[in-house]
Design a protein around this motif. Structure first.
Motif, PDB file in Angstrom:
ATOM      1  N   LEU A  22      51.351 150.756 -40.847  1.00 34.78           N
ATOM      2  CA  LEU A  22      51.704 150.221 -39.529  1.00 34.78           C
ATOM      3  C   LEU A  22      51.774 148.694 -39.530  1.00 34.78           C
ATOM      4  CD1 LEU A  22      49.515 152.544 -37.278  1.00 34.78           C
ATOM      5  CD2 LEU A  22      51.963 152.736 -37.747  1.00 34.78           C
ATOM      6  N   PHE A  23      51.180 148.058 -40.533  1.00 34.62           N
ATOM      7  CA  PHE A  23      51.183 146.602 -40.620  1.00 34.62           C
ATOM      8  C   PHE A  23      52.451 146.063 -41.275  1.00 34.62           C
ATOM      9  CE2 PHE A  23      46.786 147.664 -40.033  1.00 34.62           C
ATOM     10  CZ  PHE A  23      46.322 146.652 -39.199  1.00 34.62           C
ATOM     11  N   GLU A  24      53.295 146.943 -41.743  1.00 30.42           N
ATOM     12  CA  GLU A  24      54.530 146.551 -42.420  1.00 30.42           C
ATOM     13  C   GLU A  24      55.615 146.313 -41.379  1.00 30.42           C
ATOM     14  OE1 GLU A  24      55.920 145.086 -45.482  1.00 30.42           O
ATOM     15  OE2 GLU A  24      54.295 146.429 -46.014  1.00 30.42           O
ATOM     16  N   SER A  25      56.463 145.314 -41.620  1.00 36.32           N
ATOM     17  CA  SER A  25      57.530 144.992 -40.664  1.00 36.32           C
ATOM     18  C   SER A  25      58.689 145.983 -40.746  1.00 36.32           C
ATOM     19  CB  SER A  25      58.044 143.568 -40.900  1.00 36.32           C
ATOM     20  OG  SER A  25      58.529 143.449 -42.223  1.00 36.32           O
ATOM     21  N   GLN A  26      58.899 146.594 -41.917  1.00 32.61           N
ATOM     22  CA  GLN A  26      59.969 147.562 -42.079  1.00 32.61           C
ATOM     23  C   GLN A  26      59.387 148.977 -41.997  1.00 32.61           C
ATOM     24  OE1 GLN A  26      61.934 146.832 -45.778  1.00 32.61           O
ATOM     25  NE2 GLN A  26      62.150 144.652 -45.402  1.00 32.61           N
ATOM     26  N   PRO A  27      60.050 149.874 -41.291  1.00 32.41           N
ATOM     27  CA  PRO A  27      59.521 151.243 -41.199  1.00 32.41           C
ATOM     28  C   PRO A  27      59.638 151.982 -42.536  1.00 32.41           C
ATOM     29  CG  PRO A  27      61.664 151.083 -40.118  1.00 32.41           C
ATOM     30  CD  PRO A  27      61.278 149.692 -40.533  1.00 32.41           C
ATOM     31  N   ASN A  28      58.675 152.848 -42.801  1.00 32.93           N
ATOM     32  CA  ASN A  28      58.650 153.677 -44.008  1.00 32.93           C
ATOM     33  C   ASN A  28      58.730 152.871 -45.298  1.00 32.93           C
ATOM     34  OD1 ASN A  28      58.554 155.996 -42.388  1.00 32.93           O
ATOM     35  ND2 ASN A  28      60.780 155.971 -42.193  1.00 32.93           N
ATOM     36  N   TYR A  29      58.104 151.712 -45.310  1.00 40.39           N
ATOM     37  CA  TYR A  29      58.096 150.859 -46.480  1.00 40.39           C
ATOM     38  C   TYR A  29      56.658 150.403 -46.735  1.00 40.39           C
ATOM     39  CZ  TYR A  29      58.801 146.741 -49.426  1.00 40.39           C
ATOM     40  OH  TYR A  29      58.734 145.823 -50.437  1.00 40.39           O
ATOM     41  N   ALA A  30      56.208 150.578 -47.939  1.00 38.63           N
ATOM     42  CA  ALA A  30      54.862 150.138 -48.307  1.00 38.63           C
ATOM     43  C   ALA A  30      54.984 148.912 -49.192  1.00 38.63           C
ATOM     44  CB  ALA A  30      54.110 151.247 -49.020  1.00 38.63           C
ATOM     45  N   GLY A  31      54.821 147.758 -48.605  1.00 39.46           N
ATOM     46  CA  GLY A  31      54.927 146.504 -49.341  1.00 39.46           C
ATOM     47  C   GLY A  31      53.604 145.770 -49.389  1.00 39.46           C
ATOM     48  N   ARG A  32      53.692 144.470 -49.511  1.00 43.38           N
ATOM     49  CA  ARG A  32      52.503 143.630 -49.642  1.00 43.38           C
ATOM     50  C   ARG A  32      51.593 143.733 -48.424  1.00 43.38           C
ATOM     51  NH1 ARG A  32      52.882 137.982 -52.465  1.00 43.38           N
ATOM     52  NH2 ARG A  32      53.738 139.498 -53.891  1.00 43.38           N
ATOM     53  N   ALA A  33      52.168 143.765 -47.224  1.00 41.93           N
ATOM     54  CA  ALA A  33      51.346 143.860 -46.008  1.00 41.93           C
ATOM     55  C   ALA A  33      50.574 145.179 -45.977  1.00 41.93           C
ATOM     56  CB  ALA A  33      52.232 143.729 -44.769  1.00 41.93           C
ATOM     57  N   THR A  34      51.226 146.254 -46.373  1.00 40.56           N
ATOM     58  CA  THR A  34      50.565 147.563 -46.405  1.00 40.56           C
ATOM     59  C   THR A  34      49.437 147.570 -47.420  1.00 40.56           C
ATOM     60  OG1 THR A  34      52.626 148.661 -45.787  1.00 40.56           O
ATOM     61  CG2 THR A  34      50.914 150.033 -46.769  1.00 40.56           C
ATOM     62  N   MET A  35      49.689 147.052 -48.593  1.00 36.11           N
ATOM     63  CA  MET A  35      48.668 147.061 -49.644  1.00 36.11           C
ATOM     64  C   MET A  35      47.466 146.188 -49.264  1.00 36.11           C
ATOM     65  SD  MET A  35      49.834 149.166 -51.628  1.00 36.11           S
ATOM     66  CE  MET A  35      51.383 149.991 -51.675  1.00 36.11           C
ATOM     67  N   THR A  36      47.730 145.037 -48.669  1.00 39.17           N
ATOM     68  CA  THR A  36      46.633 144.174 -48.232  1.00 39.17           C
ATOM     69  C   THR A  36      45.856 144.848 -47.104  1.00 39.17           C
ATOM     70  OG1 THR A  36      47.937 142.233 -48.859  1.00 39.17           O
ATOM     71  CG2 THR A  36      46.049 141.861 -47.406  1.00 39.17           C
ATOM     72  N   ALA A  37      46.566 145.455 -46.175  1.00 39.25           N
ATOM     73  CA  ALA A  37      45.902 146.165 -45.073  1.00 39.25           C
ATOM     74  C   ALA A  37      45.034 147.301 -45.607  1.00 39.25           C
ATOM     75  CB  ALA A  37      46.936 146.696 -44.086  1.00 39.25           C
ATOM     76  N   MET A  38      45.490 147.990 -46.636  1.00 37.52           N
ATOM     77  CA  MET A  38      44.692 149.077 -47.218  1.00 37.52           C
ATOM     78  C   MET A  38      43.376 148.552 -47.775  1.00 37.52           C
ATOM     79  SD  MET A  38      47.546 151.517 -49.032  1.00 37.52           S
ATOM     80  CE  MET A  38      46.360 152.516 -49.860  1.00 37.52           C
TER      81      MET A  38
END
Length: 161
Positions: free
Chosen positions: A115-131
């Motif tokens: 949910l922290f990613e700006s693009q839907p259905n994409y796991a990028g740097r924001a997703t990994m840091t949020a995890m």
């Protein structure tokens, strides 16, 4: 339990994360480890928090000491993956920084982190840091629940005796 043993036991999630990462590619065993070991780690973390309640440490110092490895792991992760480039990243430090969070149920945390990613259905740097951050928060909460549970149990035991 001695305080030195309690501090040493804070390394259990790192060892569990290392184990998960090393057996993940093995058929059957890898998937069992991926799903079962994080649940066992959370149960252990609750227990460890309850053991910290039997010491003279208050809840905040206990939570900070008990989760110091996780806090250091997040700081190392941010340093390696936000402030360093691919060319300057230290692979050993970068790998170690992810072991603590690997011992948490990432299959649940990932759904929230995306949910922290700006693009839907994409796991990028924001997703990994949020995890990484969410995993640390989950571990701190489980630890504190164990601490509070034991303090309340001890209080109730004293009242009835």
């Amino acid at each position: 339990m001695k305080k030195s043993i309690l501090v040493l036991l804070t390394l259990v999630p790192v060892v569990a994360g290392y184990l998960i990462n090393n057996v993940l590619l093995l058929p059957v065993i890898g998937m069992i480890a991926f799903y079962v070991v994080p649940i066992l780690v959370l149960i252990f973390w609750f227990y460890l928090g309850s053991q910290y309640a039997n010491t003279t440490w208050k809840i905040i110092p206990s939570a900070l000491i008990g989760n110091a490895i996780g806090i250091i792991s997040v700081l190392l992760y941010v340093w390696q993956f936000i402030f360093e480039t691919d060319e300057t990243r230290n692979i050993v430090v970068a790998g170690f920084s992810q072991m603590f969070s690997a011992a948490t149920p990432l299959y649940l945390i990932g759904r929230l982190a995306i949910l922290f990613e700006s693009q839907p259905n994409y796991a990028g740097r924001a997703t990994m840091t949020a995890m990484q951050v969410i995993a640390l928060i989950v571990m701190i909460l489980v630890f504190m629940f164990g601490y509070i549970w034991r303090k309340n149990k001890n209080k109730n035991d004293r009242e009835f005796s």
